[in-house]
Design a protein around this motif. Structure first.
Motif, mmCIF file in Angstrom:
data_model
loop_
_atom_site.group_PDB
_atom_site.id
_atom_site.type_symbol
_atom_site.label_atom_id
_atom_site.label_comp_id
_atom_site.label_asym_id
_atom_site.label_seq_id
_atom_site.Cartn_x
_atom_site.Cartn_y
_atom_site.Cartn_z
ATOM 1 N N THR A 149 0.835 -1.206 0.000
ATOM 2 C CA THR A 149 0.000 0.000 0.000
ATOM 3 C C THR A 149 0.868 1.253 0.000
ATOM 4 O O THR A 149 0.631 2.194 -0.767
ATOM 5 C CB THR A 149 -0.923 0.001 1.224
ATOM 6 O OG1 THR A 149 -1.795 -1.130 1.160
ATOM 7 C CG2 THR A 149 -1.770 1.271 1.261
ATOM 8 N N GLU A 150 1.877 1.271 0.866
ATOM 9 C CA GLU A 150 2.763 2.436 0.933
ATOM 10 C C GLU A 150 3.530 2.620 -0.370
ATOM 11 O O GLU A 150 3.716 3.746 -0.848
ATOM 12 C CB GLU A 150 3.727 2.288 2.107
ATOM 13 C CG GLU A 150 3.070 2.317 3.469
ATOM 14 C CD GLU A 150 2.319 3.613 3.726
ATOM 15 O OE1 GLU A 150 2.803 4.676 3.299
ATOM 16 O OE2 GLU A 150 1.235 3.557 4.346
ATOM 17 N N LEU A 151 3.992 1.529 -0.953
ATOM 18 C CA LEU A 151 4.763 1.619 -2.190
ATOM 19 C C LEU A 151 3.902 2.100 -3.351
ATOM 20 O O LEU A 151 4.393 2.798 -4.243
ATOM 21 C CB LEU A 151 5.381 0.256 -2.510
ATOM 22 C CG LEU A 151 6.556 -0.136 -1.609
ATOM 23 C CD1 LEU A 151 6.899 -1.613 -1.781
ATOM 24 C CD2 LEU A 151 7.769 0.731 -1.916
ATOM 25 N N LYS A 152 2.638 1.736 -3.344
ATOM 26 C CA LYS A 152 1.739 2.202 -4.396
ATOM 27 C C LYS A 152 1.618 3.717 -4.365
ATOM 28 O O LYS A 152 1.648 4.387 -5.404
ATOM 29 C CB LYS A 152 0.364 1.558 -4.239
ATOM 30 C CG LYS A 152 -0.618 1.940 -5.330
ATOM 31 C CD LYS A 152 -1.949 1.219 -5.158
ATOM 32 C CE LYS A 152 -2.923 1.609 -6.265
ATOM 33 N NZ LYS A 152 -4.237 0.915 -6.087
ATOM 34 N N VAL A 153 1.498 4.281 -3.170
ATOM 35 C CA VAL A 153 1.385 5.738 -3.024
ATOM 36 C C VAL A 153 2.704 6.417 -3.387
ATOM 37 O O VAL A 153 2.740 7.365 -4.178
ATOM 38 C CB VAL A 153 0.974 6.104 -1.587
ATOM 39 C CG1 VAL A 153 0.998 7.617 -1.398
ATOM 40 C CG2 VAL A 153 -0.410 5.553 -1.265
ATOM 41 N N LEU A 154 3.794 5.922 -2.824
ATOM 42 C CA LEU A 154 5.092 6.541 -3.080
ATOM 43 C C LEU A 154 5.503 6.411 -4.541
ATOM 44 O O LEU A 154 6.059 7.343 -5.131
ATOM 45 C CB LEU A 154 6.160 5.888 -2.187
ATOM 46 C CG LEU A 154 6.103 6.225 -0.702
ATOM 47 C CD1 LEU A 154 7.005 5.289 0.095
ATOM 48 C CD2 LEU A 154 6.508 7.672 -0.463
ATOM 49 N N GLY A 155 5.227 5.256 -5.134
ATOM 50 C CA GLY A 155 5.651 5.027 -6.510
ATOM 51 C C GLY A 155 4.928 5.877 -7.523
ATOM 52 O O GLY A 155 5.484 6.207 -8.581
ATOM 53 N N SER A 156 3.689 6.270 -7.213
ATOM 54 C CA SER A 156 2.915 7.048 -8.175
ATOM 55 C C SER A 156 3.176 8.545 -8.073
ATOM 56 O O SER A 156 2.820 9.308 -8.971
ATOM 57 C CB SER A 156 1.414 6.793 -7.971
ATOM 58 O OG SER A 156 0.988 7.273 -6.703
ATOM 59 N N ALA A 157 3.805 8.981 -6.968
ATOM 60 C CA ALA A 157 3.887 10.410 -6.688
ATOM 61 C C ALA A 157 5.080 11.109 -7.325
ATOM 62 O O ALA A 157 5.156 12.335 -7.305
ATOM 63 C CB ALA A 157 3.924 10.632 -5.173
ATOM 64 N N GLY A 158 6.015 10.380 -7.901
ATOM 65 C CA GLY A 158 7.206 11.001 -8.458
ATOM 66 C C GLY A 158 7.176 11.087 -9.970
ATOM 67 O O GLY A 158 6.258 10.582 -10.623
ATOM 68 N N PRO A 159 8.182 11.738 -10.548
ATOM 69 C CA PRO A 159 8.254 11.849 -12.013
ATOM 70 C C PRO A 159 8.601 10.516 -12.657
ATOM 71 O O PRO A 159 9.191 9.638 -12.031
ATOM 72 C CB PRO A 159 9.370 12.872 -12.234
ATOM 73 C CG PRO A 159 10.228 12.770 -11.018
ATOM 74 C CD PRO A 159 9.302 12.437 -9.889
ATOM 75 N N HIS A 160 8.212 10.365 -13.913
ATOM 76 C CA HIS A 160 8.518 9.166 -14.685
ATOM 77 C C HIS A 160 9.213 9.582 -15.991
ATOM 78 O O HIS A 160 9.312 10.755 -16.301
ATOM 79 C CB HIS A 160 7.236 8.382 -14.979
ATOM 80 C CG HIS A 160 6.491 7.968 -13.748
ATOM 81 N ND1 HIS A 160 6.848 6.872 -13.007
ATOM 82 C CD2 HIS A 160 5.428 8.529 -13.115
ATOM 83 C CE1 HIS A 160 6.031 6.759 -11.966
ATOM 84 N NE2 HIS A 160 5.157 7.754 -12.011
ATOM 85 N N GLY A 161 9.668 8.610 -16.736
ATOM 86 C CA GLY A 161 10.313 8.906 -18.010
ATOM 87 C C GLY A 161 11.819 8.903 -17.953
ATOM 88 O O GLY A 161 12.487 9.518 -18.782
ATOM 89 N N PHE A 162 12.389 8.207 -16.968
ATOM 90 C CA PHE A 162 13.847 8.177 -16.813
ATOM 91 C C PHE A 162 14.534 7.663 -18.079
ATOM 92 O O PHE A 162 15.537 8.211 -18.520
ATOM 93 C CB PHE A 162 14.227 7.263 -15.646
ATOM 94 C CG PHE A 162 13.961 7.836 -14.285
ATOM 95 C CD1 PHE A 162 14.769 7.495 -13.222
ATOM 96 C CD2 PHE A 162 12.910 8.706 -14.063
ATOM 97 C CE1 PHE A 162 14.532 8.002 -11.947
ATOM 98 C CE2 PHE A 162 12.660 9.221 -12.812
ATOM 99 C CZ PHE A 162 13.467 8.866 -11.748
#
Length: 218
Positions: A149-162
């Motif tokens: 659950t925590e990883l789902k929130v943290l993973g979606s909140a940052g930038p993508h496209g590395f």
């Protein structure tokens, strides 16, 4: 015969969250900018209600500020804020990976290896997808619903496209992923946790460079 799985429809709130987050991390909206809720609603062809709900959700992620009776603004965000986000993501991911090291089946380890082999020749967009699948498989092997659950929130909140932004990220990520997989195969809990955390610290530095290249702090 098993019926094919059908992905659930994306909610209007989720659509709005994804679009607002995209605009922010693409540099289209910068820290301090006011967010035009009417324009976003019109561009998505939805009402203002799901946009408002999306902004409330993003405020909880500290991406948006909503002072009373003033509207919504992109929250101030420093380079250290971005790095701290990835540090937190790394700590929780490291804990999940350490749990996985003790219980992940050999078949899943082989599947992780195949994912990394595919990443070596995949397009930038496909690498992003495979990267997500690699980490998701490890996280699920932790057996912890709370960590997921925590990883789902943290993973979606940052930038993508590395992978699209930095050509050399592929080499860095591949090396990190191989180290994580090797530690998992050795059932080395401490090393698995350490190399996973280090991987996300690298990601934080890349995220800062990527946002700089997009004019996020100009």
């Amino acid at each position: 015969m098993d019926l094919p799985r059908v992905a659930p429809p994306t909610s209007l709130k989720t659509t709005a969250v994804q679009e607002i987050r995209r605009r922010i991390f693409a540099g289209e909206l910068r820290p301090g900018d006011k967010i035009d809720q009417d324009e976003i609603a019109d561009s998505l062809g939805i009402s203002k209600l799901p946009v408002r709900e999306a902004l409330i959700a993003l405020e909880l992620e500290s991406i948006v500020d909503m002072p009373p009776r003033r509207g919504a603004f992109v929250a101030p965000m420093t380079r250290d804020d971005v790095r701290d986000h990835y540090w937190l993501l790394g700590v929780v991911s490291g804990l999940a990976a350490a749990r996985a090291a003790a219980r992940i089946p050999e078949s899943s380890l082989d599947a992780l290896g195949r994912i990394l082999d595919r990443m070596a020749t995949a397009s930038s967009r496909d690498r992003e997808t495979l990267n997500f699948e690699f980490h998701r498989m490890i996280n699920r092997a932790s057996g912890s619903r709370r960590l997921l659950t925590e990883l789902k929130v943290l993973g979606s909140a940052g930038p993508h496209g590395f992978y699209e932004t930095h050509d050399d990220w592929s080499d860095t990520a591949d090396r990190d992923h191989r180290e994580i997989l090797a530690a998992l195969r050795d059932r080395d809990v401490a090393t698995t946790r350490a190399v996973t955390e280090e991987h996300f610290l690298h990601g934080g530095d890349r995220a800062v460079h990527m946002l700089e290249s997009r004019g996020f702090w100009k």
